[in-house]
Design an enzyme around this catalytic site. Structure first.
Site, PDB file in Angstrom:
ATOM      1  CB  THR A 103      -2.043 -13.504  73.474  1.00  0.00           C
ATOM      2  OG1 THR A 103      -1.266 -12.838  72.494  1.00  0.00           O
ATOM      3  CG2 THR A 103      -3.517 -13.290  73.202  1.00  0.00           C
ATOM      4  CE  LYS A 160      -2.366 -10.458  70.192  1.00  0.00           C
ATOM      5  NZ  LYS A 160      -1.528 -10.189  69.039  1.00  0.00           N
ATOM      6  CB  CYS A 163      -2.605 -15.149  66.319  1.00  0.00           C
ATOM      7  SG  CYS A 163      -0.849 -14.949  66.666  1.00  0.00           S
TER       8      CYS A 163
END
Ligand code: SAJ
Length: 425
Positions: A119, A204, A258
């Site tokens: 990411t 994302k 995340c």
């Protein structure tokens, strides 16, 4: 095809294995020698359904080898961590990605495909990675392919979701996207949706930001409910009967690698137009403190001393304590000498975690639930019988315990806190 996967963590390893079991020759590269040794002995070392079986198959068939050394290949997939930097906006730390890309440069050949799965902040692939790749004389989109292909899998369902989830394939050029689709279609059964690298990067990040903002809304609602003496949990339950409403669940904060990190990568790249994302982050970050202040209030009212924490993991049925709000709360309470704090978590095996549920609860004044492990649904009278004060503060709405002798505080009835009194056994 020969594929090198760099970074054999919770995404890199299953991805490597999926390719290997579709007949590709996969070289898994990691800096951790002990991980390499385990993997070559077909020991995945992690609790993830089907992964161990898939690894055994790949090793047995000779399609997967773990090593610390890079070698020439057709495709290179980068799955290393991107933590948050300690700067003002908590921007994306690219150190491991840059190291990984730099390490493949001597092995890059014409027609290779390089995939960034880690990411990253929007535009990273094009502005930071492309110049590195082209520094060895190759031309992205002409004779080498570069793309961002983020993962979306959920721990506990990684193997299933790797295969079945739709995937965003973001090439720096259309020919890069095409090369990415060719690569991933060897094992992916979900749709492979073509786009450009920057759109893939922001997509994302926005997926996790959506959840973070939605959870912040639920957490704010808890505070509104407390102020107005209305049950926020009931409001969420009823609102979610609307066919187009899906308010997430409130809790002691947002953890993991995340949701607590990714929104900041957007803020850091566009700090002056991201008020909502910043505000959501700060509401979620305020939750451990909010819960701590309520614990303090309860303990003062009942004159309590022992607090038993149930759950340290950042989410239910996981052993992962990264960025866990439960850990923050545990550590803050632990520092206060006036309390005796015991932590119990059937999934987390840290030294200080009490393994015996009975010992954890004996003479306790407060059972503070911070993680929604399924096991906590089954907390029963036999567990709470030896508590000094029979009081449960369930911040995750998971405990189903029915016993009129036990008082239950949750995020829907915070307004009743001042009525909490001593319930000595
Ligand atoms: N949480 C709440 N309320 C909720 C849902 C979650 O407070 O209603 C909290 C959890 O307790 C936890 C945190 O949020 O502390 C994050 O949990 P999560 O289950 O929402 O997400 P992660 O971080 O475990 O995994 C997410 C997933 N993203 C989405 O579901 C959109 C996963 O699919 C991604 O692959 C992963 O992030 C990732 O790697 O980006």
């Amino acid at each position: 095809m020969k594929i090198v996967v760099i970074g054999l963590g919770y995404i890199g390893l299953p991805t490597a294995i999926m390719f290997a079991n579709k007949g590709h020759r996969v070289i898994g590269v990691d800096v951790n020698e002990s991980v390499i040794k385990k993997l070559n002995n077909a020991d995945s070392g992690v609790e993830e359904p089907f992964l161990q079986k898939e690894l055994e198959k790949a090793v047995k068939q000779g399609n997967f080898i773990a090593t610390t050394e890079i070698e020439p290949a057709d495709a290179f997939i980068i799955t290393v961590p991107t933590p948050s930097k300690g700067d003002l906006w908590k921007s994306c730390d690219l150190t491991y990605v840059i190291q990984a890309v730099t390490s493949i440069l001597p092995y890059l050949r014409v027609n290779n495909t390089v995939v960034i799965e880690s990411t990253v902040a929007p535009k990273t692939t094009e502005s930071e990675i492309l110049p590195l790749i082209e520094s060895v004389g190759l031309q992205v989109g002409e004779n080498v392919h570069l793309l961002h292909c983020p993962e979306r899998v959920l721990p506990g369902r990684i193997i299933h979701e790797l295969v079945h989830n739709d995937r965003i394939i973001g090439g720096v050029t259309p020919s890069c996207t095409e090369a990415g689709i060719k690569l991933y279609q060897t094992f992916a059964k979900g749709r492979l949706i073509p786009t450009d690298a920057a759109t893939a990067e922001l997509t994302k990040l926005m997926e996790n930001t959506f959840r973070d903002v939605n959870i912040a809304l639920a957490n704010e609602l808890v505070k509104v409910g407390e102020t107005l003496a209305i049950d926020a949990l009931k409001v969420i339950e009823l609102a979610n009967h609307h066919p187009r409403v899906n308010i997430h669940q409130p809790g002691p904060g947002v953890g993991g690698h995340c949701l607590a990190i990714d929104p900041n990568f957007i803020v850091a790249t566009a700090p002056f137009v991201t008020q909502l994302i910043k505000e959501a982050r700060s509401i979620n970050e305020s939750m451990p403190m909010y819960i701590l202040s309520k614990v303090e209030q309860i303990m003062t009212q009942i004159g309590g001393r022992k607090i038993t924490i149930f759950g340290l993991a950042y989410k239910g049925n996981s052993d992962d304590t990264r960025e866990s709000p439960a850990m923050t709360i545990y550590q803050a309470l632990q520092k206060q000498v006036k309390y005796e704090v015991v932590a119990f978590d059937p999934h987390v095996s840290l030294d200080f975690v009490e393994k015996d549920i009975k010992t954890a609860l004996t003479n306790s004044d407060l059972l503070l639930v911070l993680t929604d492990h399924s096991a906590f649904q089954k907390i029963a009278s036999k567990h709470t019988a030896n508590m000094r004060n029979k009081l449960i503060f369930d911040t995750k709405g998971i405990v189903k315990h029915f016993d009129t002798e036990v008082s239950k505080i949750h995020l829907g009835n915070m307004h009743t806190l001042k009525e909490v009194s001593i319930m000595r056994r």
